[in-house]
Design a protein around this motif. Structure first.
Motif, short mmCIF file in Angstrom:
data_model
loop_
_atom_site.label_atom_id
_atom_site.label_comp_id
_atom_site.label_asym_id
_atom_site.label_seq_id
_atom_site.Cartn_x
_atom_site.Cartn_y
_atom_site.Cartn_z
N LYS A 3 11.01 -7.24 -3.87
CA LYS A 3 11.45 -5.72 -4.09
C LYS A 3 10.10 -4.90 -4.17
CE LYS A 3 14.93 -3.94 -4.30
NZ LYS A 3 15.45 -3.14 -3.24
N SER A 4 10.00 -3.75 -3.73
CA SER A 4 8.92 -2.82 -3.97
C SER A 4 8.85 -2.67 -5.50
CB SER A 4 9.37 -1.54 -3.38
OG SER A 4 8.16 -0.47 -3.61
N ILE A 5 7.45 -2.48 -5.85
CA ILE A 5 7.20 -2.16 -7.29
C ILE A 5 7.19 -0.51 -7.45
CG2 ILE A 5 6.26 -4.20 -7.78
CD1 ILE A 5 3.38 -3.24 -8.26
N LEU A 6 7.07 0.18 -6.31
CA LEU A 6 6.89 1.57 -6.18
C LEU A 6 8.25 2.42 -5.98
CD1 LEU A 6 3.97 0.21 -4.87
CD2 LEU A 6 3.39 2.58 -4.68
N GLN A 7 9.08 1.58 -5.60
CA GLN A 7 10.67 2.58 -5.19
C GLN A 7 11.53 1.64 -5.55
OE1 GLN A 7 9.73 2.84 -0.69
NE2 GLN A 7 11.49 3.85 -1.21
N HIS A 25 6.84 -0.97 5.02
CA HIS A 25 5.61 -0.77 5.23
C HIS A 25 4.60 -1.36 4.19
CE1 HIS A 25 1.54 0.97 6.26
NE2 HIS A 25 1.29 1.39 4.99
N HIS A 26 3.93 -2.43 4.47
CA HIS A 26 3.02 -3.11 3.50
C HIS A 26 1.88 -2.44 3.37
CE1 HIS A 26 5.79 -6.25 4.95
NE2 HIS A 26 5.57 -6.94 3.87
N ILE A 27 1.52 -1.67 2.11
CA ILE A 27 0.57 -0.96 1.69
C ILE A 27 -0.91 -1.43 2.24
CG2 ILE A 27 -0.48 0.30 0.04
CD1 ILE A 27 2.32 0.54 -1.46
N PHE A 28 -1.13 -2.70 1.94
CA PHE A 28 -2.38 -3.35 2.13
C PHE A 28 -2.04 -4.40 3.11
CE2 PHE A 28 -2.24 -2.15 -2.49
CZ PHE A 28 -3.22 -1.26 -2.39
N ASN A 32 -4.43 -8.76 3.75
CA ASN A 32 -3.97 -8.66 2.59
C ASN A 32 -2.16 -8.47 2.76
OD1 ASN A 32 -5.96 -8.81 0.89
ND2 ASN A 32 -6.69 -6.89 1.70
N ARG A 33 -1.62 -8.37 3.90
CA ARG A 33 -0.33 -8.34 4.08
C ARG A 33 0.61 -9.40 3.15
NH1 ARG A 33 3.22 -6.07 8.06
NH2 ARG A 33 5.20 -7.18 8.27
N LYS A 34 0.21 -10.58 3.14
CA LYS A 34 1.21 -11.39 2.38
C LYS A 34 0.91 -11.23 0.80
CE LYS A 34 1.10 -15.41 5.87
NZ LYS A 34 0.74 -16.74 5.78
N GLU A 37 3.10 -8.46 0.15
CA GLU A 37 4.48 -8.95 0.34
C GLU A 37 4.96 -9.76 -1.23
OE1 GLU A 37 8.33 -9.51 1.11
OE2 GLU A 37 6.76 -8.48 2.54
N HIS A 38 3.89 -10.43 -1.65
CA HIS A 38 4.02 -11.13 -2.74
C HIS A 38 4.10 -10.30 -4.18
CE1 HIS A 38 3.45 -14.63 -5.64
NE2 HIS A 38 2.52 -13.68 -6.19
N TYR A 39 3.21 -9.40 -4.05
CA TYR A 39 3.18 -8.56 -5.27
C TYR A 39 4.29 -7.47 -5.20
CZ TYR A 39 -0.61 -11.44 -7.01
OH TYR A 39 -1.32 -12.35 -7.17
N GLY A 40 4.81 -7.00 -4.25
CA GLY A 40 5.80 -5.95 -4.06
C GLY A 40 5.16 -4.57 -3.70
#
Length: 95
Positions: A3-7, A25-28, A32-34, A37-40
């Motif tokens: 899950k997203s940690i931003l929303q 949308h993966h911010i990085f 750094n895409r994975k 994903e891992h850090y939300g």
């Protein structure tokens, strides 16, 4: 997918705040895409806000920078990282 940690609401575009169909949308991205994903570190965006020129985040450097800054701040807060730790993880400090 983590899950997203931003929303919290998957039906709301993170950039424009509108409701409706959204996509991740993966911010990085790139190498750094994975990690994103891992850090939300991802958000939901309408397709036009995500991937359509000229205002879509993939075509608009100001919007991309905004998401990088918000993503970094959220990661530092959530995981207790310093700017140096974030830079070690994602190769750049966006703040």
């Amino acid at each position: 997918m983590s899950k997203s940690i931003l929303q919290q609401d998957d039906d709301v575009c993170f950039l424009c705040g509108g409701y409706g169909a959204t996509e991740w949308h993966h911010i990085f991205g790139g190498a750094n895409r994975k990690k994103s994903e891992h850090y939300g570190l991802k958000v939901r965006l309408h397709h036009d806000c995500h991937n359509e020129p000229p205002e879509g985040v993939h075509f608009n450097k100001d919007k991309m920078q905004y998401l990088h800054e918000e993503g970094q701040k959220a990661a530092m807060k959530r995981y207790g990282w310093s700017k140096d730790k974030f830079r070690q993880m994602f190769s750049k400090n966006y703040l």
